[in-house]
Each structure stands twice: as structure tokens, then as C-alpha cells.
Design a protein around this motif. Structure first.
Motif, PDB file in Angstrom:
ATOM      1  N   PRO A 142       0.821  -1.225   0.000  1.00 21.71           N
ATOM      2  CA  PRO A 142       0.000   0.000   0.000  1.00 21.71           C
ATOM      3  C   PRO A 142       0.847   1.264   0.000  1.00 21.71           C
ATOM      4  O   PRO A 142       0.429   2.285  -0.569  1.00 21.71           O
ATOM      5  N   ILE A 145       1.894   1.920  -3.591  1.00 22.20           N
ATOM      6  CA  ILE A 145       0.750   2.456  -4.344  1.00 22.20           C
ATOM      7  C   ILE A 145       0.508   3.911  -3.979  1.00 22.20           C
ATOM      8  O   ILE A 145       0.247   4.757  -4.851  1.00 22.20           O
ATOM      9  N   HIS A 146       0.631   4.237  -2.688  1.00 24.55           N
ATOM     10  CA  HIS A 146       0.425   5.628  -2.242  1.00 24.55           C
ATOM     11  C   HIS A 146       1.460   6.559  -2.876  1.00 24.55           C
ATOM     12  O   HIS A 146       1.105   7.661  -3.331  1.00 24.55           O
ATOM     13  N   GLN A 148       3.017   6.153  -5.686  1.00 22.98           N
ATOM     14  CA  GLN A 148       2.727   6.306  -7.111  1.00 22.98           C
ATOM     15  C   GLN A 148       1.532   7.226  -7.358  1.00 22.98           C
ATOM     16  O   GLN A 148       1.512   7.987  -8.316  1.00 22.98           O
ATOM     17  N   GLN A 149       0.555   7.164  -6.475  1.00 30.39           N
ATOM     18  CA  GLN A 149      -0.652   7.973  -6.681  1.00 30.39           C
ATOM     19  C   GLN A 149      -0.480   9.409  -6.227  1.00 30.39           C
ATOM     20  O   GLN A 149      -1.029  10.327  -6.838  1.00 30.39           O
ATOM     21  N   ASN A 256       7.289  -0.383 -12.136  1.00 31.21           N
ATOM     22  CA  ASN A 256       6.604   0.868 -11.790  1.00 31.21           C
ATOM     23  C   ASN A 256       5.706   1.334 -12.928  1.00 31.21           C
ATOM     24  O   ASN A 256       4.568   1.773 -12.710  1.00 31.21           O
ATOM     25  N   PHE A 259       2.538  -0.664 -13.050  1.00 35.58           N
ATOM     26  CA  PHE A 259       1.625  -0.243 -11.981  1.00 35.58           C
ATOM     27  C   PHE A 259       0.993   1.105 -12.307  1.00 35.58           C
ATOM     28  O   PHE A 259      -0.190   1.337 -12.055  1.00 35.58           O
ATOM     29  N   GLN A 260       1.793   2.007 -12.866  1.00 37.71           N
ATOM     30  CA  GLN A 260       1.273   3.333 -13.206  1.00 37.71           C
ATOM     31  C   GLN A 260       0.146   3.232 -14.227  1.00 37.71           C
ATOM     32  O   GLN A 260      -0.857   3.947 -14.130  1.00 37.71           O
ATOM     33  N   LEU A 263      -2.901   1.831 -12.385  1.00 33.84           N
ATOM     34  CA  LEU A 263      -3.451   2.752 -11.375  1.00 33.84           C
ATOM     35  C   LEU A 263      -3.769   4.129 -11.939  1.00 33.84           C
ATOM     36  O   LEU A 263      -4.284   4.988 -11.214  1.00 33.84           O
TER      37      LEU A 263
END
Length: 589
Positions: A142, A145-146, A148-149, A256, A259-260, A263
Motif C-alpha cells: 500500500p 501504491i500511495h 505512485q498515486q 513501476n 503499476f502506473q 493505477l
């Protein structure tokens, strides 16, 4: 043959020591990692007590050589108590209890080694490190993910700091390699776990992991050509782990991007490779300061825990002041230099010489799988200690003391009888556990009242409790740190307020405490010390320049206080003006 219950007890406790403390979430002031330290200390106390469960035998044994560095260092701190002023008793009692606790834990482990051998004990430690590392990598998902966001945040599992997290994952990766080499972990399972752990190490962004990879590559190659059997397999897997650590620095950015896309995020999770060109000049400055402090106090140093005040004192030197990193360096980020600065040549000698002897003994023990496993773990901690201070935290120091014993388990042939060791272990373990329980009680009492409240009556209650805690030799620093949060620099109760912040500034000077002392010194007419404290605040914490100006401007009719603006303006000229945000609590005492 039936296994004696004491072996299972030791194995369970070693497993828990290796995985539980670093699974505890990052928590609250005054010491955010104290829950993890306390858990590790508690498990060590139980390991000490476990000596009472060992069967009676005819052997007589004393403390192993791996216990003596910590017993001797505790002795150096005892000498400091006699030879120099004690600013806070807790700066002696807590580290001495950690050192003695680690030494006794190693002694207990040596008794278990005599009865059961080291290998089954090392296996339990290895599984604990591996499970603990995997648990933390799960918690990091998590966080990844945080980042990246949002584009902000760090990846650190439950450990609270990315370099410590990378250190712990390296322990887990070495454990996986050793379990694979000794056929306790299937080959395919090792490579799957190793890829994941190496990838997680890339995502944490630590640059220290390159040191581990380089050391493991050299150690693995040397071990491969000088050993056989399990150790040769360990050499291959350790070398492979080093290669994976480097390779994942290049693979992580590609993952990465995947994932990008999934997400719909645009931010990268920086790797250690991405951060190689990050500014590290402040470390070099702190190393120079530590050497200065050592040269000024070569025999016994400046006192345990007192480096922070030396760092701030020396930061006003122009060539140091121009290198900016506005945090308090309570440690110089090199454990050897810090040890020299705080304990002098005496303290450095009693720790460094035994560790060097352990490394010199590696060749003789190159065919011992447990010793080579211990060496791989110790290399991680020693290398990290050259750029930071992981072993200043007991949840790293406690396991490290045991790893050093795995690496070099020499012990004197004479000492206490089996019965004396069992009874002594039980008594020492009970005392250690009692001290840990007392620490937990004190922590639960102090953390809810460490900051000021918006209610006057509640503040009065908190101040009264903290005043009582100032007399406690395990709490005096933390109590006064809490009291400093209730200090407002003015003429009211100035003797009481100045007594608190001036004492704190002798050990760990923070920006609010320094400016409070500077203003109250000026109000008292001690202009020389007032300017000294304000200059230290300005050049050590330039991000707080706006706060210093705001505090001084509260005294428009006090010329002595207004004179401190000269120091603030010099800082503004050097660093540029800094805004003041009254809602920012980073300047609080």
C-alpha cells in the motif's frame, strides 16, 4: 532421540525476537520506536530466563567472547557516571540496560549451544528473519501504491525508516539464502522469495543496499573457492542475491510503469540507484564534527548520547554552516566515529577490537555453515553502521549481538557451574523482564501527556505529572523534553523554564528550545550566551528562521532580545528568508 523441551523454548523465542519487534507499527513520541525496542528487550529477557530450562550437566562456562564488548561498554558508561557530569540519568541507565541485556542474552545462547549445538538455534533465527522480512514487504505494497498515486511518502513496511527497512530485508534475504543452502528451503522457493525481497529493497530507495550487495559478492566469491558442501551452496545463493539486488534497481522502474498504467498514476517510486546523486554532504560534515569532538575529548569522549549538542555547537563554523540539512543530528551517522566521540578511545577499543577478532577468525571457521551465515548478517549491520546508526536501536542491536555470536562463538572453558548458570539466568532474566515491564508502564504514562493541551487545567495536571517524572532515572530526559513543550519564553517563571530548556540544550538542542533559551538568556542579561544559542539555532535549523524572527518580535520593548535579530538576519542573508507558519508544529519545543 527425544528433543529436550528447552530447545523448543529457545527456538520459539529466537524466532519471535527476529520477526515480532520489526512488525510493530511506528508509533508515538517521546521515542517512536520504543515499542519495537521494548518487544526485543522483552524477548531477550525471556531468552535469558530460558537458561533455567536447560538440563543439568557437568560443564562450567563463563560469558562467551561475544558478550564482553557489551559488558565492557556498559562499564565505560559506568566510568563516565563517575568521571563526568550526568546530564540525564536515563542517558546512562537505558543504554546500559540494553548493553547488559544483550550480553546476558548471548551468554544464555551459549549455554543452549553447549547443550543443543548452534545449528538448530540458527535455523529458528533465520526463519524469524525471513518471515519478518516478508511480512514487512507485504505492508509496503500500500505504501508503494500511495507513492505512485500521490508522489509523496516513503516505503518502509512497519519499521519507520527506509534504510532500516532495507537493512532488515537484507537480513531476511541472507536468511533465505542460508535456509536454501542447507536445504530447508526449496531451490525454486528461494529464487522466488529472493527476487521479491530484492525488488522490495529496490523500492525502499535505500542506497546502503549497494554496500551489502558488494560485500556479499566478494564474500560469496571467496567462500565459493575456499569451502564445500552447504557453504559452497550458500556462497552461490549469497552471490546470486547480490546480483539480484543490483538487477532489481533496473527492473523496478519497469514494474513501476506497469503499476502506473494500471493505477492511472504518474509518479515514480525512486530506487536507491535513482537517489545515488542525492546530497550526502551533511554526513561528511558530521563525520568531521565527530572527529573534532573526539580530539577534544580523546579518553572518555563527550559522554554517551551527547553528540547532538556537539553537532549544533560546531555547526556555526562557516564551512559547516553552508551545508544545510535542517534536522538535529543526534548521531554523526557513522557508528565508529560516534562511538569515538561519545566514549573516546576507551569505548571504541572495547567494542572494535573484539569485533575485529571475530572477523579475523572467519578463515578458521570457513567450513562452519552457521558461522558463515552469521558473517553474512553481521556484514549488513557493520556496513550500515558506517553510514547510519541501526545498532543504536535495540530491535536491531539485540539480534546483532546474537548474530555476532553465530559468527564467533568462542567461550572460556571455566566459569559458573550448570546449576549456577541456570539460577543466575533465571534471576537475571526476571530482573531484565521487570525492567522492561517498568519501561512499558512508564511509556504508557508519558506518551499521552508529552504535548500541551488547549485546556489550562489539563496542562497543569500534565506539568505536575511530568515534574514528578523528572526524578525517575529512566524517565528524566523524556519528562523534561515533555515539559519543554509547555515553555513559553518570557519573564514569567523564568528560572523554572530556563532550567528545563538549558539542560536539554546541553544534550539534544532543538530549534524551539534553543530560541527559548536565547531569549530568556537575553532577558536575564546574559547576552553572550543568548547570542551563542541563537547562532546555533540559526545555522543548525535554518528552516526555522521565520519562527525565530516571530519569537523575537514578541518583545518589541526589550532591546536585549531585539539584539538577537542580528543573528537571524545573518542567517536570512545566508539562507534566504523563511516563512513562518504558526500552524506548523515543527518548531515546537
Amino acid at each position: 532421540m527425544k528433543t529436550h523441551p528447552s530447545l523448543r523454548i529457545y527456538q520459539a523465542l529466537l524466532f519471535l525476537l527476529a520477526c515480532v519487534p520489526c512488525a510493530i507499527p511506528y508509533r508515538y513520541p517521546p521515542n517512536p520506536v520504543f515499542p519495537s525496542e521494548l518487544a526485543a528487550y522483552g524477548f531477550c529477557a525471556l531468552i535469558i530466563m530460558a537458561a533455567a530450562t536447560l538440563p543439568t550437566n557437568s560443564r562450567r562456562t563463563g560469558p562467551p567472547l561475544a558478550s564482553w564488548p557489551w559488558l565492557a561498554l556498559a562499564g565505560v558508561l559506568a566510568i563516565q557516571i563517575v568521571a563526568m557530569p550526568v546530564i540525564y540519568w536515563s542517558e546512562r541507565t537505558i543504554p546500559m540496560s540494553y548493553m547488559i541485556g544483550a550480553a546476558l542474552t548471548v551468554w544464555s545462547l551459549s549455554l543452549a549451544r553447549d547443550e543443543h549445538g548452534l545449528e538448530p538455534l540458527a535455523v529458528a533465527l533465520a526463519w524469524g528473519l525471513l518471515i519478518g522480512a516478508l511480512f514487512n514487504t507485504g505492508l509496503s505494497i500500500p505504501q508503494i501504491i500511495h507513492v505512485q498515486q500521490s508522489g509523496s511518502g516513503l516505503v518502509f513496511g512497519n519499521i519507520g525508516q527506509k534504510n532500516m527497512y532495507g537493512h532488515y530485508l537484507a537480513w531476511g534475504l541472507a536468511a533465505a539464502a542460508w535456509l536454501g543452502a542447507t536445504r530447508r528451503l526449496q531451490g525454486w522457493a528461494f529464487w522466488v522469495l529472493a527476487i521479491w525481497l530484492a525488488l522490495s529493497m529496490a523500492w525502499c530507495g535505500s542506497r546502503s543496499i549497494f554496500l551489502y550487495a558488494g560485500a556479499w559478492a566478494v564474500f560469496g566469491a571467496a567462500l565459493y573457492f575456499t569451502s564445500r558442501g552447504d557453504n559452497r551452496r550458500f556462497a552461490v545463493l549469497l552471490f546470486g542475491s547480490a546480483v539480484l539486488i543490483i538487477a532489481m534497481q533496473f527492473v523496478a522502474p519497469q514494474i513501476n510503469h506497469l503499476f502506473q498504467s494500471a493505477l492511472h498514476a504518474k509518479n515514480e517510486v525512486p530506487t536507491g540507484l535513482d537517489r545515488l546523486d542525492s546530497n550526502g554532504a551533511r554526513r561528511l560534515v558530521e563525520w568531521q564534527k565527530a572527529l573534532i569532538a573526539f580530539r577534544e575529548n580523546p579518553i572518555l569522549g563527550v559522554g554517551w548520547g551527547a553528540y547532538g549538542a556537539q553537532s549544533v555547537r560546531l555547526q556555526v563554523i562557516p564551512e559547516f554552516a553552508k551545508v544545510v540539512e535542517p534536522v538535529l543530528f543526534t548521531h554523526c551517522h557513522n557508528s565508529l566515529l560516534n562511538l569515538m566521540a561519545e566514549t573516546g578511545i576507551v569505548g571504541a577499543f572495547v567494542v572494535v577490537v573484539p569485533i575485529l577478532l571475530a572477523f579475523f577468525g572467519i578463515w578458521r571457521r570457513r567450513h562452519d555453515p552457521v558461522a558463515m551465515f552469521g558473517t553474512a548478517l553481521v556484514l549488513v549491520s557493520i556496513l550500515h553502521s558506517l553510514v547510519e546508526y541501526p545498532l543504536w536501536y535495540f530491535h536491531f542491536f539485540g539480534p546483532f549481538a546474537l548474530m555476532l555470536f553465530l559468527m564467533y562463538d568462542g567461550a572460556p572453558g571455566r566459569g559458573l557451574s550448570s546449576m549456577q548458570s541456570r539460577i543466575g539466568g533465571l534471576a537475571a532474566g526476571v530482573a531484565t523482564l521487570g525492567l522492561g515491564i517498568a519501561g512499558l508502564v512508564f511509556y504508557l504514562q508519558i506518551y499521552p501527556i508529552i504535548d500541551s493541551s488547549s485546556k489550562v487545567k489539563e496542562n497543569e495536571r500534565r506539568i505536575k505529572i511530568l515534574e514528578d517524572m523528572r526524578k525517575n532515572p529512566l524517565l528524566d530526559y523524556f519528562a523534561e523534553y515533555g515539559l519543554s513543550n509547555f515553555v513559553v519564553a518570557n519573564r514569567s517563571d523564568m528560572a523554572w523554564k530556563l532550567g528545563i530548556v538549558a539542560q536539554l540544550d546541553r544534550l539534544h538542542p532543538y530549534p524551539g528550545q534553543l530560541s527559548d533559551e536565547a531569549i530568556m538568556r537575553a532577558l536575564m542579561g546574559d547576552q553572550q550566551m543568548a547570542h551563542q544559542r541563537m547562532r546555533e539555532a540559526v545555522y543548525s535549523f535554518p528552516d526555522s528562521l521565520g519562527y525565530y524572527r516571530h519569537e523575537i518580535e514578541r518583545f518589541p520593548n526589550e532591546p536585549a532580545v531585539q539584539a538577537l535579530l542580528v543573528d537571524v538576519e545573518a542567517g536570512e542573508k545566508m539562507y534566504g528568508k523563511q516563512p513562518y507558519d504558526p500552524n506548523d508544529d515543527s518548531n515546537d519545543d
